[in-house]
Design an enzyme around this catalytic site. Structure first.
Site, PDB file in Angstrom:
ATOM      1  N   MET A  35      28.520  46.548  62.634  1.00 24.45           N
ATOM      2  CA  MET A  35      29.952  46.436  62.830  1.00 24.45           C
ATOM      3  C   MET A  35      30.633  47.569  62.088  1.00 24.45           C
ATOM      4  SD  MET A  35      31.763  43.437  60.628  1.00 24.45           S
ATOM      5  CE  MET A  35      31.118  43.424  58.993  1.00 24.45           C
ATOM      6  N   PRO A  36      31.323  48.450  62.777  1.00 25.60           N
ATOM      7  CA  PRO A  36      32.070  49.478  62.062  1.00 25.60           C
ATOM      8  C   PRO A  36      33.325  48.890  61.411  1.00 25.60           C
ATOM      9  CG  PRO A  36      32.159  49.850  64.441  1.00 25.60           C
ATOM     10  CD  PRO A  36      31.342  48.641  64.201  1.00 25.60           C
ATOM     11  N   THR A  37      33.539  49.290  60.175  1.00 27.04           N
ATOM     12  CA  THR A  37      34.759  48.934  59.469  1.00 27.04           C
ATOM     13  C   THR A  37      35.461  50.232  59.102  1.00 27.04           C
ATOM     14  OG1 THR A  37      33.745  46.942  58.578  1.00 27.04           O
ATOM     15  CG2 THR A  37      35.725  47.743  57.464  1.00 27.04           C
ATOM     16  N   SER A  51      33.567  43.995  67.461  1.00 21.61           N
ATOM     17  CA  SER A  51      32.822  44.354  66.249  1.00 21.61           C
ATOM     18  C   SER A  51      33.563  45.359  65.378  1.00 21.61           C
ATOM     19  CB  SER A  51      31.451  44.927  66.624  1.00 21.61           C
ATOM     20  OG  SER A  51      31.586  46.206  67.225  1.00 21.61           O
ATOM     21  N   ASP A  99      36.360  46.473  62.923  1.00 21.64           N
ATOM     22  CA  ASP A  99      37.345  46.002  61.949  1.00 21.64           C
ATOM     23  C   ASP A  99      38.126  47.203  61.442  1.00 21.64           C
ATOM     24  OD1 ASP A  99      36.630  43.268  61.930  1.00 21.64           O
ATOM     25  OD2 ASP A  99      34.950  43.701  60.596  1.00 21.64           O
TER      26      ASP A  99
END
Length: 61
Positions: free
Chosen positions: A1-3, A38, A40
């Site tokens: 998940m990229p944040t 995915s 954020d």
């Protein structure tokens, strides 16, 4: 998940933030080939007196 963490000066409208996170999400999905759910994005608003560039506070501009 990229944040994705973003720091901005205070003062953007909710509409501007909404458009920004929409555009960043779309670019992330396209580039990283991931699902929008995915991604954020954390927006941190910073006062101009707490940010400096080249030894000078932005509040002094």
């Amino acid at each position: 998940m990229p944040t994705i963490n973003v720091q901005l000066f205070e003062g953007r409208t909710p509409e501007q933030k909404r458009a920004f996170v929409r555009a960043v999400t779309e670019a992330t999905v396209k580039t990283l080939e991931c699902a929008p759910e995915s991604v954020d994005i954390l927006i941190q608003e910073v006062k101009r007196e707490h940010w400096a560039t080249g030894g000078k506070l932005w509040s002094e501009e």
